[in-house]
Design an enzyme around this catalytic site. Sequence first.
Site, PDB file in Angstrom:
ATOM      1  CD  GLU A 194       9.057 -16.185  54.191  1.00 46.03           C
ATOM      2  OE1 GLU A 194       9.008 -17.499  53.150  1.00 46.03           O
ATOM      3  OE2 GLU A 194       8.705 -15.203  53.793  1.00 46.03           O
ATOM      4  NE  ARG A 252      11.542 -13.080  51.554  1.00 45.70           N
ATOM      5  CZ  ARG A 252      10.549 -13.287  50.778  1.00 45.70           C
ATOM      6  NH1 ARG A 252      10.048 -14.333  50.806  1.00 45.70           N
ATOM      7  NH2 ARG A 252      10.267 -12.475  49.922  1.00 45.70           N
ATOM      8  CE  LYS A 269       3.772 -26.529  42.018  1.00 43.45           C
ATOM      9  NZ  LYS A 269       3.867 -26.132  43.243  1.00 43.45           N
TER      10      LYS A 269
END
Length: 648
Positions: free
Chosen positions: A368, A396, A282
Amino acid sequence: MPLLDRISSPQDLRALTRAQLVELAEEIRSFLVTKVSRTGGHLGPNLGVVELTIGLHRVFTSPRDPIIFDTGHQSYVHKMLTGRLAGFDTLRQQGGLSGYPDPAESEHDWVSNSHASTSLSWGAGLAHGFQLRGEDRTVVVVVGDGALTGGMAWEALNNIALRQGVKLVIVVNDNGRSYTPTVGGLANQLAGLRTHKKYEKTLSFIKHRVTGLPVVGRPAYDLMHGFKTGVKDVLVPEGMFSDLGIKYVGPIDGHDIGAVIGHLEQARQYEGPVIVHCMTRKGKGFKAAEENEEDRFHAVGRINEFTGEPLSASVQATWTDAFAESMVQIGHRRKDVVAITAAMLHPVGLGRFAAAFPDRTIDVGIAEQHAVVAASGLATAGLHPVVALYATFLNRAFDQVLMDAALHNKGVTFALDRSGITGTDGPSHNGMWDLSLLGLVPTIEISAPRDQPRMVAALERAVTVDDRPTVVRYSKERLPDEMPAISHRGEGRDRVDILHTHPDARVLILGYGQFAGIALDVAHRLEKQGFACTVADPLWCVPISDGLVGLCAEYALVVSIEDNMVAGGVGERLRSALLSQAVATPVLAFGVPQRFLQHGSRDEVLEDLGLTGRDVARQVLEHIVSDGALTEKSQPAPDGLRSDLKPR
């Protein structure tokens, strides 16, 4: 950019040599750093997928072969290679290029920006659909190792294993990070695959010996590299994906264009689902991003393209900063308080709490639903968990809030960052649903503090509630100046602060959270037109308290302003509560309409929605003039309205 300027569609890549593709990758990185440093956006993820995206478009035929990105913030290179290079000057700006895939923007974009861990389900559905229609098309899914920590991804993998005839290529973009280093058993498995000493040593030996053969060396190695599953199974016998019945190849260096193209070519020819495991870095090519441990360059504002430093100094604290400070203070006093987040330790401000209390900080990955149920378990064990998420991501886990936290009367506190309009990240990232959804949960209590002292007080109270879930929601914006109350009604959860009043006030304006400032502005504008107002802040807006109902009964008109949808919002709840108690005071509810909002700055979106002080005041005046209930001889006639407040 001599090569990049020649690319107007993916087909143009096929005219380039391998050496030119390497050169193109460097041009793309230079372009990304220059453009994103000026507009802001997701810099780090896109720098990491340059060679991978080039390989995808070299091997597959987009848009016939759909390429689906999870979550899509790493699609900038994809946009550059599909004819949208010129749009990067307007990236994430109103009317400009979206920071995510957008089917309305290009036929090469199949799925609009959404939350993480959904791409495999999209890919499974598409690939199965093409199979049922008899169409020879390959679906490609690019999913990060962070997104694979989400339960929905594994539900999809479990079902994909049953569809052996579908042409589905799953590219695992493994950079060891989501926002922060990826956590959990999956991360450990992938780390084992990518770091096993015998595996790397053996591959290095094979590469050195085989590629040294004259003429056939490199082609032979590429072929072996594409079918080295046997080597992996012998040396690294995890069998994680093969146990699911899905072909696995890799891991490969995601920055080696030759290896990427070779593996993708082999995967494309495979008759069934196949996983290609790519290791990437990254932020590759931008030193400041590569060296930043907290992943500050995942998403950036305007920065210096050479040093990575912000171009504008942050001189005012944000709501996230206030939450971070409050949590540390609470943590020192309350040994039972535990912090939970879902792969967003630093973005939600829990970095300082984690440094002070590492044993009481839990990062569950992009999961979550698990976070909420685990928090309920922690509460049952006698602790008080604080679950810190972006507001949009708690959508969610609504079922878990309802059936696990609330149904079981568990004292779990939810700290919802980025509530309300967030703007530049587009439709899926606005935190505009939480009040409407969570307001449906029996027993839940919700606070939307207007400034830092009220946030501190809300958190302090929330962690003392052990028999029901509590919510503290706040904006991503800078902290406003303190707005002290001049008086108040009630105490505790029933307290209503009076921020402004007038002896002759007949209009009550309720401003929630970040919109308390707008409420004061509206009152100022209305009073210039001769309509005296009271401005109040119900500190705990859900459930509607009897004290608030009693206050509303004292006025001829109530105006409710919230950074949430009107449908199911606090204004509608208040209107219902007044009717149930036979209070005839009408309520004008202002908030977000029931539609998805396109990207733009927060101010631009609010302007378009008519949620500014000027626009709300104008609409209230239109109601007053048309209704006539508040019009008196001492007040100005309608034609006396200031020009900027005249009805439209």
